[in-house]
Design a protein around this motif. Structure first.
Motif, PDB file in Angstrom:
ATOM      1  N   ARG A 282     -27.518 -16.024 -25.672  1.00  0.00           N
ATOM      2  CA  ARG A 282     -27.714 -16.266 -24.240  1.00  0.00           C
ATOM      3  C   ARG A 282     -27.231 -15.035 -23.473  1.00  0.00           C
ATOM      4  O   ARG A 282     -26.397 -14.284 -23.966  1.00  0.00           O
ATOM      5  CB  ARG A 282     -26.939 -17.509 -23.774  1.00  0.00           C
TER       6      ARG A 282
ATOM      7  N   TYR B  17     -37.581 -20.195 -27.639  1.00  0.00           N
ATOM      8  CA  TYR B  17     -36.540 -19.694 -26.725  1.00  0.00           C
ATOM      9  C   TYR B  17     -35.560 -18.783 -27.447  1.00  0.00           C
ATOM     10  O   TYR B  17     -34.741 -18.120 -26.824  1.00  0.00           O
ATOM     11  CB  TYR B  17     -35.749 -20.875 -26.129  1.00  0.00           C
TER      12      TYR B  17
ATOM     13  N   GLN C 258     -28.591 -21.147 -40.660  1.00  0.00           N
ATOM     14  CA  GLN C 258     -29.234 -21.536 -39.389  1.00  0.00           C
ATOM     15  C   GLN C 258     -29.984 -22.844 -39.544  1.00  0.00           C
ATOM     16  O   GLN C 258     -30.140 -23.596 -38.598  1.00  0.00           O
ATOM     17  CB  GLN C 258     -30.191 -20.439 -38.894  1.00  0.00           C
TER      18      GLN C 258
ATOM     19  N   THR D 175     -26.317 -25.448 -39.666  1.00  0.00           N
ATOM     20  CA  THR D 175     -26.824 -26.505 -38.808  1.00  0.00           C
ATOM     21  C   THR D 175     -28.012 -27.173 -39.482  1.00  0.00           C
ATOM     22  O   THR D 175     -28.704 -26.541 -40.264  1.00  0.00           O
ATOM     23  CB  THR D 175     -27.281 -25.892 -37.476  1.00  0.00           C
TER      24      THR D 175
ATOM     25  N   PRO E 176     -29.074 -30.807 -33.679  1.00  0.00           N
ATOM     26  CA  PRO E 176     -29.551 -30.427 -32.353  1.00  0.00           C
ATOM     27  C   PRO E 176     -30.924 -31.018 -32.045  1.00  0.00           C
ATOM     28  O   PRO E 176     -31.811 -30.966 -32.893  1.00  0.00           O
ATOM     29  CB  PRO E 176     -29.645 -28.900 -32.434  1.00  0.00           C
TER      30      PRO E 176
ATOM     31  N   GLN F 240     -32.244 -30.400 -28.683  1.00  0.00           N
ATOM     32  CA  GLN F 240     -32.670 -29.385 -27.702  1.00  0.00           C
ATOM     33  C   GLN F 240     -33.319 -29.956 -26.451  1.00  0.00           C
ATOM     34  O   GLN F 240     -32.957 -29.585 -25.351  1.00  0.00           O
ATOM     35  CB  GLN F 240     -33.608 -28.329 -28.330  1.00  0.00           C
TER      36      GLN F 240
ATOM     37  N   ASP G  69     -27.073 -30.238 -29.917  1.00  0.00           N
ATOM     38  CA  ASP G  69     -27.213 -29.157 -28.918  1.00  0.00           C
ATOM     39  C   ASP G  69     -28.357 -29.540 -27.982  1.00  0.00           C
ATOM     40  O   ASP G  69     -29.378 -30.070 -28.436  1.00  0.00           O
ATOM     41  CB  ASP G  69     -27.623 -27.831 -29.584  1.00  0.00           C
TER      42      ASP G  69
ATOM     43  N   SER H 106     -31.640 -19.764 -21.229  1.00  0.00           N
ATOM     44  CA  SER H 106     -31.423 -18.357 -20.902  1.00  0.00           C
ATOM     45  C   SER H 106     -32.599 -17.551 -21.456  1.00  0.00           C
ATOM     46  O   SER H 106     -32.932 -17.655 -22.635  1.00  0.00           O
ATOM     47  CB  SER H 106     -30.097 -17.919 -21.529  1.00  0.00           C
TER      48      SER H 106
END
Ligand code: SAH
Ligand code: SF4
Ligand code: F3S
Length: 470
Positions: A82, A195, A233, A268, A295, A297, A335, A369
């Protein structure tokens, strides 16, 4: 022929080569009372990379400094997920300029994800030329060699690779805790959520060999480690790049068999490929903590599609509900991104709907972001900052009572915690974590650090619990 090329021809084993350089450097630096300072930005991957940097610097002969001011060698291991993560680094670099003016011998290195972006390199070369050594995420293990080259030339050394070459094993490493450790099981990411910058700065997904992972964990256990955090990841796609295609579930079952190890965590998990087999494995393996970071999102299927997450709102709800049903004592965290391009009030309501339905034990929430180079950066309908902030605040209003209530349900429960150290703010308290990852503060003797202790929860707070030894 450049020095680097000739070295590469002489030796194929990178670890051995760097060890050789470390030895040479230690002849110069050992016993000189020099100090290093490393600051890590970003995720646990970066934190783990920093442990390797620390290990190498210690072997060269540097000791740890508590502040930049006391250090002779400063490394910033950066994050670019970010914008504010990047701003922090630039702010810090500005401060280092004054330190370097006072101490000409100070060595400044920066590395990590931010360095993999050309625009950042340009900025550093022009505005922050007091930096001495720059390297990226793929060649961290080369730090000793880059340091040596810097000593020879006294010129800014830049070595950034566009992609990985080998997975380099067996680097020295200094763990923050004697009793718990992180272990990389894979590197990189192939998911390209629209993103996210991570796939561009960490490269393609590649898994470490099962035996390398198991041997590392066995060595750690022999060295006093009781809890490991397996890092990737997206751990659910572990093994896809391996010849034998070992799955993450299979790996977990093997790690679960390691004698002396007490707890296994991992992160994750991407919801798109969390298998029933994995749910079964978490349930059946006694050492695997009943805690899952999953997550989601965004709640709206339309936004999830634009994010390239490969699941719908309904699929996420179904999966999370299934996990909670199969493993009733599971701690589920997530997340959430607010303000992704095109997010309408109705889309945001879908996010709140998932929060209300799943009732997470915890959540990391982020304002979207814009990251240059990602597909989302050029999408139309970027959400106005004010609107995004309003939604972000609303999300907290919905989340916090749920998390508080979940914690309240812990009142009177007896839990086993691994004691991590003294509480930062209340020195008379020790602090540790439950199997589910809850942070617990309680009064106790420092000799308990690194031990498992049974504690009764006597006062649940929003973000932590207070307990007493029972
Ligand atoms: N691989 C992990 C997370 C890596 S980044 C996963 O997929 O779950 C950690 C978190 O940062 C992400 O889960 C996401 O919520 C957030 N994040 C990533 N890129 C972002 C961006 N451009 N803006 C805001 N949040 C972002
Ligand atoms: Fe980023 Fe998505 Fe990969 Fe996670 S899975 S690192 S959010 S691209
Ligand atoms: Fe981690 Fe930040 Fe890099 S989240 S992978 S340190 S961009």
């Amino acid at each position: 022929m450049s020095k680097r090329e000739s070295l590469e021809e002489v030796s194929v084993d990178e670890t051995v080569r760097q060890q050789e350089i470390i030895k040479q450097l230690s002849l110069i630096f050992k016993g000189k009372g020099l100090k290093y300072f490393i600051q890590t930005f970003g995720c646990q991957m970066n934190a783990h990379d920093s442990e390797k940097l620390e290990g190498m610097l210690k072997q060269i002969g540097y000791e740890k400094a508590d502040k930049e001011k006391e250090a002779d060698f400063i490394i910033y291991n950066t994050c670019c997920v970010r914008e504010n993560a990047e701003q922090k680094v630039y702010g810090k670099l500005g401060y280092l300029k004054t330190l370097k003016e006072k101490n000409k011998n100070l060595i400044i290195a920066i590395c990590g994800c931010m360095m993999q972006q050309e625009s950042v390199l340009k900025t550093i070369k022009t505005k922050y030329n007091h930096v001495d050594i720059i390297f990226g995420t793929f060649n961290l293990y080369k730090m000793p060699e880059l340091f040596q080259t810097y000593l020879e030339t006294r010129e800014m050394i830049i070595d950034i690779w566009k992609e990985h070459k080998d997975i380099v094993e067996d680097l020295p490493s200094i763990r923050k805790y004697k009793f718990k450790a992180s272990v990389n099981i894979m590197y990189g990411c192939n998911n390209f959520c629209t993103y996210c910058i991570v796939p561009y700065v960490r490269g393609r997904e590649r898994s470490r060999e099962v035996d390398d992972i198991l041997n590392e964990i066995k060595d750690l256990v022999n060295d006093g480690v009781k809890e490991v955090m397996l890092l990737g990841q997206n751990v659910n796609s572990y093994g896809k790049t391996l010849k034998d295609k070992t799955t993450f579930s299979e790996l977990l079952r093997k790690v679960n068999e390691i004698e002396g190890l007490k707890r296994i965590r991992f992160m994750t998990s991407h919801p798109k490929d969390l298998s029933d087999e994995l749910i079964k494995t978490i349930k059946e393996c006694d050492k695997v903590c009943k805690s899952l970071h999953l997550p989601f999102q965004a709640g709206s299927t339309k936004i999830l599609e634009k994010m390239n997450r490969k699941y719908s709102k309904e699929q996420y709800l179904e999966l999370a509900t299934k996990i909670q049903k199969e493993i009733p004592d599971i701690t589920l965290t997530t997340d959430i991104i607010v303000g992704f391009p095109g997010e309408t009030e109705q889309d945001f309501e879908d996010t709140l709907d998932i929060v209300r339905k799943i009732r997470f034990n915890g959540a990391f929430t982020f304002l979207y972001s814009k990251r240059t180079g990602t597909p989302a950066a050029t999408m139309e309908e970027q959400v106005d900052e004010k609107i995004a902030t309003k939604r972000f605040n609303k999300l907290q209003e919905v989340l916090i009572p749920i998390i508080t209530e979940k914690n309240k349900a812990m009142l009177g429960k007896k839990v086993e915690i691994l004691v991590e150290g003294r509480s930062k703010n209340h020195k008379e308290f020790l602090t540790g974590r439950t199997e589910g990852g809850h942070l617990v503060h309680f009064k106790g003797d420092s000799s308990l650090v690194g031990e498992f202790v049974n504690v009764e929860i006597i006062e649940p707070k929003t973000f932590y619990l207070i307990g007493k030894i029972c």
